[in-house]
Enzyme design. Structure first.
Site, PDB file in Angstrom:
ATOM      1  N   THR A  47       0.753  -1.181  -0.230  1.00 27.50           N
ATOM      2  CA  THR A  47       0.076   0.010  -0.066  1.00 27.50           C
ATOM      3  C   THR A  47       0.720   1.262   0.082  1.00 27.50           C
ATOM      4  O   THR A  47       0.422   2.486  -0.518  1.00 27.50           O
ATOM      5  CB  THR A  47      -1.247  -0.142   1.302  1.00 27.50           C
ATOM      6  N   LYS A  48       2.253   1.395   0.362  1.00 29.12           N
ATOM      7  CA  LYS A  48       2.905   2.389   0.427  1.00 29.12           C
ATOM      8  C   LYS A  48       3.198   2.634  -1.024  1.00 29.12           C
ATOM      9  O   LYS A  48       3.741   3.884  -1.000  1.00 29.12           O
ATOM     10  CB  LYS A  48       4.212   1.964   1.363  1.00 29.12           C
ATOM     11  N   ASP A  49       3.282   2.140  -2.007  1.00 28.99           N
ATOM     12  CA  ASP A  49       3.210   2.747  -3.342  1.00 28.99           C
ATOM     13  C   ASP A  49       2.333   3.937  -3.484  1.00 28.99           C
ATOM     14  O   ASP A  49       2.821   5.085  -4.320  1.00 28.99           O
ATOM     15  CB  ASP A  49       2.966   1.654  -4.435  1.00 28.99           C
TER      16      ASP A  49
END
Ligand code: PMP
Length: 344
Positions: A47-49
């Protein structure tokens, strides 16, 4: 007639629009319908993308970042990987200050993605000039045009999820979501999605998953920062020993705490029953769902969306290693499958 080539410009075009996948066997005996937002489908497998690309885009729009400038952060985890990936495509230097506690595998992975990694001693206080916080701050001051992402104290972290993950979940459920269950670390994920969903329908229940050993749940309930809540635990990325400004506590209805051991078993069970090989905190979120069901929080008409933040491959030497599980004393409850060699 011109034949167009059907290709993406770069991996960045694949960020977001992750699938919502129905859970079947694992939730068969629970009340309600369960859907997982599987963030491992991002190109950087987490999710950090979303926050890496969003925060860098915003810095470009504000004229802070220009080609050849530098991105700085203090992380060896998913955020570091995503920042390194976005930096490669956009032509920035990426400096990651990490603690000497980080595994050699993780450091190699970040270096493979082109990041300059500063390994800083783990056993010094946060205000020591050698600590990874201070090294990052110093490099930021010294490097013109650099951006220090500072994800725990950067509200763009919330905005990234408000702009993408929230609307995706609303659209994928045709607005029929009744409950969101998401882990809280920086709080960006749950706050951004929660804020969006509550604006659409204030009845949606937003439930945060916290770790035993973290202050978030108690702080949410009492407004008090209680040091006694803090002790070591194993899950990475979930819970915190400080109060991040990247958490909007007002959109979270309640927190539920999960243990290291039950979360590890839930992650392994998720892989075996649903074929979803997800990270340790996905196991934590799954564990939270079981506990919430036992507390009678759902009914047969509930549509529950649970966020699975990253991919299981990052935990091969942890929850997916029988040896690691044994070393933690976690193997007692689980009947392990034997490894058979089969002759054809
Ligand atoms: N799971 C994992 C594996 C993470 O790395 C993080 C980020 N710290 C989270 C969950 C929690 O997400 P957030 O920081 O957006 O609260």
């Amino acid at each position: 007639m011109e034949h167009k080539i059907n290709a993406y410009d770069s991996v960045l075009d694949l960020i977001g629009n992750t699938p919502l996948i129905k859970l079947n066997k694992l939730t068969a005996n629970l009340q309600g319908n369960f859907y997982a937002k599987v963030e491992a489908f991002n190109p950087g497998h987490s999710t950090k993308d979303r926050i890496a690309s969003y925060i860098i885009d915003q810095a470009e729009k504000k004229g802070i970042l220009k080609e050849g400038n530098t991105i700085i952060e203090t992380t060896s985890g998913n955020t570091g990987y995503s920042l390194a990936m976005v930096s490669i495509i956009k032509g920035y230097d990426c400096i990651l200050a990490v603690s000497s506690k980080s595994s050699a595998d993780k450091i190699d992975m970040l270096r493979s993605m082109g990041a300059k990694v500063y390994v800083c001693p783990a056993h010094v206080s946060a205000d020591d000039p050698r600590s990874y916080y201070e090294v990052a701050k110093r490099l930021h001051k010294e490097t013109e045009g650099s951006v220090y992402i500072n994800q725990y104290f950067n509200e763009l972290n919330i905005d990234a999820h408000y702009a993408s993950t929230g609307p995706e979940i609303w659209d994928q459920t045709n607005g029929r979501i009744t409950h969101l269950v998401a882990c809280s670390g920086t709080g960006g994920t749950i706050s951004g999605i929660g804020r969006y969903l509550k604006e659409k329908n204030s009845d949606v229940r937003v439930i945060g998953v916290d770790a035993f050993g973290s202050v978030l749940k108690k702080y949410h309930e009492t407004g008090e920062f209680d040091n006694k809540e803090i002790y070591p635990y194993r899950i990475e990325g979930l819970g915190k020993n400080l109060i991040p400004t990247s958490t909007d506590f007002s959109v979270i209805d309640e927190f539920i705490k999960v243990t290291d051991e039950e979360s590890a078993h839930s992650a392994r069970e998720l892989a075996r029953t649903e074929g979803i090989f997800a990270g340790y905190t996905s196991g934590a979120a799954m564990q939270a769902i079981k506990q919430l069901d036992a507390l009678g929080k759902f009914d047969k008409d509930s549509n529950i969306v649970v966020v699975f933040p990253d991919h299981g491959s990052r935990y091969m030497s942890k929850v997916y290693s029988d040896k690691w599980m044994e070393d933690q004393g976690f193997m007692g409850a689980e009947v392990e499958q034997e490894t058979h060699s089969v002759q054809f």
